[in-house]
Design an enzyme around this catalytic site. Structure first.
Site, PDB file in Angstrom:
ATOM      1  N   THR A  28       0.751  -1.044   0.092  1.00 49.54           N
ATOM      2  CA  THR A  28      -0.056   0.017   0.005  1.00 49.54           C
ATOM      3  C   THR A  28       0.826   1.377  -0.007  1.00 49.54           C
ATOM      4  O   THR A  28       1.844   1.134   0.491  1.00 49.54           O
ATOM      5  CB  THR A  28      -1.139   0.046   1.177  1.00 49.54           C
ATOM      6  OG1 THR A  28      -1.722   1.186   1.244  1.00 49.54           O
ATOM      7  CG2 THR A  28      -0.111  -0.106   2.512  1.00 49.54           C
ATOM      8  N   GLU A  58      -5.457  -0.704  -9.764  1.00 53.05           N
ATOM      9  CA  GLU A  58      -6.707  -1.066  -9.331  1.00 53.05           C
ATOM     10  C   GLU A  58      -7.601  -0.797 -10.438  1.00 53.05           C
ATOM     11  O   GLU A  58      -8.140   0.213 -10.818  1.00 53.05           O
ATOM     12  CB  GLU A  58      -6.693   0.220  -8.028  1.00 53.05           C
ATOM     13  CG  GLU A  58      -6.092   0.183  -6.980  1.00 53.05           C
ATOM     14  CD  GLU A  58      -6.756   0.754  -5.818  1.00 53.05           C
ATOM     15  OE1 GLU A  58      -7.815   0.903  -5.664  1.00 53.05           O
ATOM     16  OE2 GLU A  58      -6.017   1.178  -4.943  1.00 53.05           O
ATOM     17  N   ASP A  81      -8.547  -3.348   0.149  1.00 54.02           N
ATOM     18  CA  ASP A  81      -9.386  -2.293  -0.545  1.00 54.02           C
ATOM     19  C   ASP A  81     -10.452  -1.849   0.231  1.00 54.02           C
ATOM     20  O   ASP A  81     -11.115  -2.835   0.673  1.00 54.02           O
ATOM     21  CB  ASP A  81      -9.856  -3.022  -1.815  1.00 54.02           C
ATOM     22  CG  ASP A  81     -10.339  -2.059  -3.083  1.00 54.02           C
ATOM     23  OD1 ASP A  81      -9.500  -0.880  -3.082  1.00 54.02           O
ATOM     24  OD2 ASP A  81     -11.287  -1.946  -3.662  1.00 54.02           O
ATOM     25  N   GLY A 124      -8.236  10.287   4.474  1.00 53.93           N
ATOM     26  CA  GLY A 124      -9.561  10.258   3.695  1.00 53.93           C
ATOM     27  C   GLY A 124     -10.864  10.982   4.214  1.00 53.93           C
ATOM     28  O   GLY A 124     -10.757  11.906   4.413  1.00 53.93           O
ATOM     29  N   ARG A 143     -11.535  -1.613   8.771  1.00 52.42           N
ATOM     30  CA  ARG A 143     -10.095  -2.183   8.606  1.00 52.42           C
ATOM     31  C   ARG A 143      -9.657  -3.004   9.852  1.00 52.42           C
ATOM     32  O   ARG A 143      -8.992  -3.992   9.789  1.00 52.42           O
ATOM     33  CB  ARG A 143      -9.161  -1.054   8.361  1.00 52.42           C
ATOM     34  CG  ARG A 143      -7.683  -1.611   8.305  1.00 52.42           C
ATOM     35  CD  ARG A 143      -6.954  -0.460   7.300  1.00 52.42           C
ATOM     36  NE  ARG A 143      -7.497   0.140   6.223  1.00 52.42           N
ATOM     37  CZ  ARG A 143      -8.175   1.166   6.349  1.00 52.42           C
ATOM     38  NH1 ARG A 143      -8.311   2.063   7.134  1.00 52.42           N
ATOM     39  NH2 ARG A 143      -8.664   1.700   5.015  1.00 52.42           N
TER      40      ARG A 143
HETATM   41  P1  IMP Z   1      -8.396   2.483  -1.161  1.00 49.70           P
HETATM   42  O1  IMP Z   1      -8.927   1.307  -0.406  1.00 49.70           O
HETATM   43  O2  IMP Z   1      -7.099   2.816  -0.798  1.00 49.70           O
HETATM   44  O3  IMP Z   1      -9.244   2.385  -2.329  1.00 49.70           O
HETATM   45  O4  IMP Z   1      -9.461   3.740  -0.346  1.00 49.70           O
HETATM   46  C1  IMP Z   1     -10.618   4.168  -1.166  1.00 49.70           C
HETATM   47  C2  IMP Z   1     -10.778   5.778  -0.558  1.00 49.70           C
HETATM   48  O5  IMP Z   1     -11.450   5.636   0.615  1.00 49.70           O
HETATM   49  C3  IMP Z   1      -9.385   6.353  -0.361  1.00 49.70           C
HETATM   50  O6  IMP Z   1      -9.584   7.769  -0.865  1.00 49.70           O
HETATM   51  C4  IMP Z   1      -9.131   6.439   0.923  1.00 49.70           C
HETATM   52  O7  IMP Z   1      -8.618   7.485   1.758  1.00 49.70           O
HETATM   53  C5  IMP Z   1     -10.640   6.150   1.762  1.00 49.70           C
HETATM   54  N1  IMP Z   1     -10.399   5.674   2.778  1.00 49.70           N
HETATM   55  C6  IMP Z   1     -10.068   4.209   2.921  1.00 49.70           C
HETATM   56  N2  IMP Z   1     -10.251   3.862   4.101  1.00 49.70           N
HETATM   57  C7  IMP Z   1     -10.644   4.942   4.796  1.00 49.70           C
HETATM   58  C8  IMP Z   1     -10.510   4.996   6.412  1.00 49.70           C
HETATM   59  O8  IMP Z   1     -10.207   4.129   7.338  1.00 49.70           O
HETATM   60  N3  IMP Z   1     -11.038   6.034   6.839  1.00 49.70           N
HETATM   61  C9  IMP Z   1     -11.266   7.168   5.643  1.00 49.70           C
HETATM   62  N4  IMP Z   1     -11.341   6.992   4.550  1.00 49.70           N
HETATM   63  C10 IMP Z   1     -10.687   5.906   4.148  1.00 49.70           C
END
Ligand code: IMP
Length: 179
Positions: free
Chosen positions: A6, A31, A60, A137, A163
């Protein structure tokens, strides 16, 4: 030792607090655009296995908002990078049903083995304005019992988060000796 592939330091820190034996690798993977988090992870782990050939996980995650029929869901990363939290708050202006769910899918891969999936969810609500400096995020706009994830410490978020739950499920399976 297991690689967590990651580029997101925040994700890694949360996962590492649950599974000691993780090491972050930021080698990137494609992705794909797909209908489910599992599908995205399936393609991702295959690419990671070709590159690393050692035990590794990817994760993801997505934010699924009831009123928006599950949007941004699998598009959460793209939506965050484009319209961001302010854009989501605009889409939710005047909306009463603010229920949302965060989902996390962890995919574990090992050479010569079918990938394994571990899932976690957290229910909450979209707030009315961003609050808190913690996390990353969508954390500042996602509320659980009146507080946003951005207002919580890592330990607090890890007690309830999508998570933390998917990583705990992975940990249990690892502790059982990968049955
Ligand atoms: P990815 O899993 O990295 O594709 O995450 C998708 C989107 O969701 C990204 O913009 C991350 O910043 C957001 N995201 C994933 N997990 C979290 C979290 O635990 N809190 C807030 N945003 C999240």
């Amino acid at each position: 030792m297991i690689y967590f592939v990651t580029g997101n330091k925040g994700k890694f820190v949360e996962a590492r607090a649950i599974i000691d034996d993780l090491e972050q690798r930021n080698i990137g993977y494609t992705e794909v655009q797909a209908d489910s988090l599992e599908e995205v992870a399936t393609f991702g782990i295959a690419e990671v296995m070709r590159k690393l050939a050692s035990p590794a996980i990817i994760e993801d995650a997505g934010l699924f908002i009831d009123h928006l029929q599950g949007f941004p869901g699998v598009y959460s990363a793209y939506v965050f990078d484009t319209i961001g939290n302010q854009g989501i708050l605009k889409l939710m202006a005047g909306v009463e049903n603010r229920r949302a769910v965060f989902r996390s899918v962890v995919c574990y891969g090992e050479p010569g083995m079918e990938p394994r999936f571990f899932r976690g969810e957290m229910e909450g609500r979209i707030g009315y304005a961003p609050r808190g400096e913690g996390g990353f995020g969508y954390d500042p706009i996602f509320e659980v019992e009146e507080r946003t994830l951005g207002e919580m410490s890592l330990e607090e978020k890890n007690r309830i988060s999508h998570r933390a739950r998917s990583m705990m499920a992975l940990k249990e399976w690892l502790d059982l000796g990968r049955p």
